[in-house]
Scaffold this active site. Structure first.
Site, PDB file in Angstrom:
ATOM      1  N   HIS A 194       0.567  -1.110   0.789  1.00  0.00           N
ATOM      2  CA  HIS A 194       0.514  -0.091  -0.095  1.00  0.00           C
ATOM      3  C   HIS A 194       0.706   1.244  -0.263  1.00  0.00           C
ATOM      4  CE1 HIS A 194      -3.311   2.447   0.048  1.00  0.00           C
ATOM      5  NE2 HIS A 194      -2.669   3.047   1.366  1.00  0.00           N
ATOM      6  N   ALA A 228     -11.518  -6.925   4.777  1.00  0.00           N
ATOM      7  CA  ALA A 228     -10.887  -5.487   5.341  1.00  0.00           C
ATOM      8  C   ALA A 228     -10.073  -4.287   4.638  1.00  0.00           C
ATOM      9  CB  ALA A 228     -11.075  -5.407   6.877  1.00  0.00           C
ATOM     10  N   LEU A 229     -10.880  -3.957   3.569  1.00  0.00           N
ATOM     11  CA  LEU A 229      -9.183  -2.409   3.139  1.00  0.00           C
ATOM     12  C   LEU A 229      -7.901  -2.375   3.394  1.00  0.00           C
ATOM     13  CD1 LEU A 229      -8.568  -1.033   0.052  1.00  0.00           C
ATOM     14  CD2 LEU A 229     -10.704   0.195   0.787  1.00  0.00           C
ATOM     15  N   ASP A 230      -7.082  -2.687   3.486  1.00  0.00           N
ATOM     16  CA  ASP A 230      -5.553  -1.990   3.879  1.00  0.00           C
ATOM     17  C   ASP A 230      -5.727  -2.531   5.576  1.00  0.00           C
ATOM     18  OD1 ASP A 230      -4.726  -1.126   0.914  1.00  0.00           O
ATOM     19  OD2 ASP A 230      -6.229   0.741   1.011  1.00  0.00           O
ATOM     20  N   GLU A 231      -6.671  -2.847   5.773  1.00  0.00           N
ATOM     21  CA  GLU A 231      -6.482  -2.918   7.026  1.00  0.00           C
ATOM     22  C   GLU A 231      -5.685  -5.222   8.186  1.00  0.00           C
ATOM     23  OE1 GLU A 231      -9.297  -2.221   9.313  1.00  0.00           O
ATOM     24  OE2 GLU A 231     -10.289  -0.673   8.057  1.00  0.00           O
TER      25      GLU A 231
END
Length: 287
Positions: A194, A228-231
């Site tokens: 990311h 969970a997006l970018d988690e």
């Protein structure tokens, strides 16, 4: 002394006697410990360990070592993995238009820094996008995608993962959000880079978000993919200092350098069995 090496990683509820049990097992089976790292997470009450060893007195097949160690693992309720370090994992690389992370991974693989077998390069853009690349014998697949074809495209990628016996998928700036089903299917074996220092500046154009906030540091984060997006659990991060003189284009340029080294470092840690999941976090035994 034989140079053939094995690596054991484990995690379990912390209690007395774990290290003694592991070292005694290896000694009694004629193995020599070359390197050992351990960590006790007092918050979660879990113990983590990574051991590299080889045969000192006698050579025992890996399957036999695994069978014998299974008894100890059951006693301590361990999650564990034992592997021959010569066995290279099969890695599939997914990429969109930004190619700097892909180029860095392929370079490090070719010079021997990343011990892996590339199974395929998959992109949602055509081969001509990477006209300056020499992929050698690595197969390239173009799987275009839009909101109406996402399910079919992910099915094609899933089939290719199975067909090539891929162990790990790397999103090397693959700018598509995986479905919840795909993320669950690849749990613990899909790494994303990311282009931001998570948990801040999620989603699109994080460098522009950072510029608008006037930050003095930018960074990048490599993490395991979850629904969970970018988690997902973070494996590695890095930062670079910037100033008011830097434009969004400067941030993007500097960010590319951070991204490529963070992703390659995280990939190395995974390939060398240095990462153990710890709930939403990771324990990373660095070199």
């Amino acid at each position: 002394m034989p140079h053939h090496q094995y690596v054991l990683t484990l995690s379990c509820p912390d209690r007395a006697g774990i290290v003694s049990a592991v070292s005694t097992f290896l000694f009694e089976n004629g193995q020599n410990i070359l390197d050992a790292q351990q960590y006790n997470d007092t918050e979660s009450g879990h113990f983590f360990m990574r051991v590299v060893f080889n045969a000192a007195a006698k050579v025992i097949p890996l399957a036999s070592l695994r069978t014998g160690f299974g008894v100890i693992a059951a006693k301590f309720t361990m999650g564990w993995h034992m592997r021959d370090r010569e066995t290279r994992r099969k890695v599939m690389l997914l990429v969109s238009q930004s190619d700097h992370c892909l180029a860095d991974i392929l370079y490090r693989w070719r010079v021997g820094d990343l011990h892996m077998i590339p199974t395929a390069i998959v992109s949602n853009h055509p081969r001509e996008t990477f006209s300056g690349f020499d992929f050698g014998d690595i197969p390239f697949y173009h799987f275009p995608v839009n909101k109406d074809t996402r399910r079919q495209q992910e099915a094609a990628i899933t089939a290719l993962i199975a067909q090539t016996h891929t162990d790990l998928v790397v999103l090397a700036r693959y700018m598509q959000i995986l479905s919840d089903e795909m993320s669950a299917r690849l749990a613990g074996r899909c790494i994303n880079i990311h282009h931001s220092f998570l948990p801040g500046f999620k989603g699109a154009k994080p460098y522009h978000q950072a510029f608008d906030r006037g930050v003095k540091l930018i960074g990048a984060t490599a993490h395991y993919v979850t629904s969970a997006l970018d988690e997902g659990p973070i494996i590695d991060q890095d930062v670079e200092r910037i100033s008011h003189r830097d434009t969004p284009a400067d941030l993007v340029r500097k960010g590319r350098d951070i991204e490529r080294r963070v992703l390659s470092r995280a990939l190395h840690y995974h390939l060398d069995d240095r990462v153990i999941l710890n709930g939403r976090k990771t324990v990373v035994f660095t070199d």
